[in-house]
Design an enzyme around this catalytic site. Sequence first.
Site, PDB file in Angstrom:
ATOM      1  N   LYS A 280      -7.821  -5.279   3.564  1.00 20.15           N
ATOM      2  CA  LYS A 280      -7.998  -3.815   3.929  1.00 20.15           C
ATOM      3  C   LYS A 280      -9.258  -3.979   4.871  1.00 20.15           C
ATOM      4  CE  LYS A 280      -6.116  -1.771  -0.116  1.00 20.15           C
ATOM      5  NZ  LYS A 280      -5.027  -0.978   0.848  1.00 20.15           N
ATOM      6  N   ARG A 354       3.700  -2.691  -6.235  1.00 16.06           N
ATOM      7  CA  ARG A 354       5.090  -2.740  -6.462  1.00 16.06           C
ATOM      8  C   ARG A 354       5.567  -4.076  -7.144  1.00 16.06           C
ATOM      9  NH1 ARG A 354       6.605  -1.490  -0.287  1.00 16.06           N
ATOM     10  NH2 ARG A 354       4.566  -0.341  -0.620  1.00 16.06           N
TER      11      ARG A 354
HETATM   12  N1  BES Z   1      -3.530   0.789  -3.337  1.00 21.81           N
HETATM   13  C1  BES Z   1      -2.908   0.929  -2.013  1.00 21.81           C
HETATM   14  C2  BES Z   1      -2.507   2.168  -1.767  1.00 21.81           C
HETATM   15  C3  BES Z   1      -3.541   3.155  -1.297  1.00 21.81           C
HETATM   16  C4  BES Z   1      -4.376   3.081  -0.131  1.00 21.81           C
HETATM   17  C5  BES Z   1      -3.756   4.446  -2.139  1.00 21.81           C
HETATM   18  C6  BES Z   1      -5.061   4.041   0.120  1.00 21.81           C
HETATM   19  C7  BES Z   1      -4.741   5.218  -1.782  1.00 21.81           C
HETATM   20  C8  BES Z   1      -5.448   5.152  -0.505  1.00 21.81           C
HETATM   21  C9  BES Z   1      -1.590   0.136  -2.121  1.00 21.81           C
HETATM   22  O1  BES Z   1      -1.929  -1.320  -2.865  1.00 21.81           O
HETATM   23  C10 BES Z   1      -1.488  -0.411  -0.610  1.00 21.81           C
HETATM   24  O2  BES Z   1      -2.440  -1.279  -0.105  1.00 21.81           O
HETATM   25  N2  BES Z   1      -0.388   0.031  -0.239  1.00 21.81           N
HETATM   26  C11 BES Z   1      -0.219  -0.186   1.188  1.00 21.81           C
HETATM   27  C12 BES Z   1       1.351  -0.483   1.419  1.00 21.81           C
HETATM   28  C13 BES Z   1       1.490  -1.386   2.876  1.00 21.81           C
HETATM   29  C14 BES Z   1       0.993  -2.544   2.852  1.00 21.81           C
HETATM   30  C15 BES Z   1       3.167  -1.186   3.130  1.00 21.81           C
HETATM   31  C16 BES Z   1      -0.613   0.910   2.172  1.00 21.81           C
HETATM   32  O3  BES Z   1      -0.365   2.072   1.850  1.00 21.81           O
HETATM   33  O4  BES Z   1      -1.039   0.843   3.156  1.00 21.81           O
HETATM   34 MN    MN Z   2      -2.706  -2.703  -1.651  1.00 23.44          MN
END
Ligand code: BES
Ligand code: MN
Length: 497
Positions: A280, A354
Amino acid sequence: MEFNVKSGSPAKQRSACVVVGVFEPRRLSPAAESLDKVSGGYLSSLLRRGDIEGQLGQTLLLHNIPKTLADRVLLVGCGKEREIGDKEFKRIIASAVGRLNETGSLEGVSYLTDISVKTRDLHWKVRHSVEISSESLYSFDQLKSKKEDTRRPLRKLTLMVPRRSDLPNGEAAVREGTAIAMGVSQAKDLGNLPGNICTPSYLAKQAKAMGKLYSKLKVSVIEQAQMEKLGMGALLSVTRGSREAPKLIIAEYQGGKTKEKPIVLVGKGVTFDSGGISIKPGAAMDEMKYDMCGAASVLGTLTACAELDLPLNVIGVIPTCENMPDGAATKPGDIVTSMSGQTIEVLNTDAEGRLILCDALTYCERFEPESVVDIATLTGACVVALGRHASGVMGNHHPLIHELLNAGKTSGDRAWELPLWDEYNDQLKSNFADIPNIADRTAGTITAACFLSRFTQKLHWAHMDIAGTAWVSGDKKGATGRPVPLLTQYLIDRSKG
Ligand code: BES
Ligand code: MN
Ligand code: ZN
């Protein structure tokens, strides 16, 4: 903090502080009216002088009001009488309790339960007074070396009901409110703890401690070696880059008959989500310590459920691990085999929630559940779609979805349904495995749920995306404890048949 219910007139309360409402413009609530009469018009003369207008959230502290027994009277502005809904009631109680806590009163008596709130009854007002009070006095300072303690904090609040015959109803409402408040503050504490303290092992230890506390709750923990035997290749692919051991926590609450089918709550417990190799960006990455708030809400809900001694069987299933990058970490393009046998192409290691959930959901089949609800901070897209006000709900069983949406309305912890149509499902196609872990950029919240739906075909299942609701950012950064109120309400409603 302690709560109780009582009935009686405000002038006769021997208390450190009696709390009554004032509506805009300068109109007394029934309890304030009664104080005014006894004191020979003391309050109305203040209003005429313009000391308080009655605007929402205003407060005015008074001492030694003639012919009354309380040391203090706190007037609380309630805004326009006809415009008081859930949101306004929350403001009113929060400002009352905040002010009361500063007055030096160790205890208080609140008549704010006599103001009418649109479509809400006495039970709701009493229960929510408890929840809101506890909410507004919550602080997380266990990791500060110097604590800012209130000198004489509020310890006890008495909530007044109109008649003696309302006492049983009021007491039941206090019981519900107290249990939910406990669950919420447990979920907040777990969420607010940093990733170096709140690890998967820490969560497992907390769950075990709950098992010791409540006789109807049995907690067991599945370790990595057992996960390997079970074939949980998806869950294991997420934990590979971490030094922390993954855990699968199983917390079984047995309040119903042995043969009664359980309701299963599955909570995402990623104690820190760096994104893994698909790392990230740095901004606000600290907030990914909150990626275990689904897990925290399951534990908090089990606490509320055990406190209320609900006559139900409820099982909490919590897959928990870290998502970190290192030489052993899963790489984009890696293909893993889930417990269900389906192969998954991990196109993005940041779509890890997931992956841990799908194996946990497959594991749930053995409980032959009545229904399964998973709760997860799953997608940033959910924050874009619904903001911070509603959790997203999707699923394969409409009666279940409706029960959750209704529980959200009753509890004030709202959720909103998103469609889970076949067309969205078609977006999940892999050239090399049965299914990819991500789709294109569109409808990310829904395609994440579609992914999970491939693992829940044998279940009555709903998914709650709490990415927008589990915590708030900015200068009030902190966990919210949501959706503990919604989930507990769902269980309460279920227990009433
Ligand atoms: N934990 C995150 C989702 C998230 C991000 C929650 C920011 C709250 C704030 C999850 O694991 C994630 O990183 N999801 C990705 C999915 C994408 C790679 C398809 C996302 O939401 O960017
Ligand atoms: Mn994630
Ligand atoms: Zn995540």
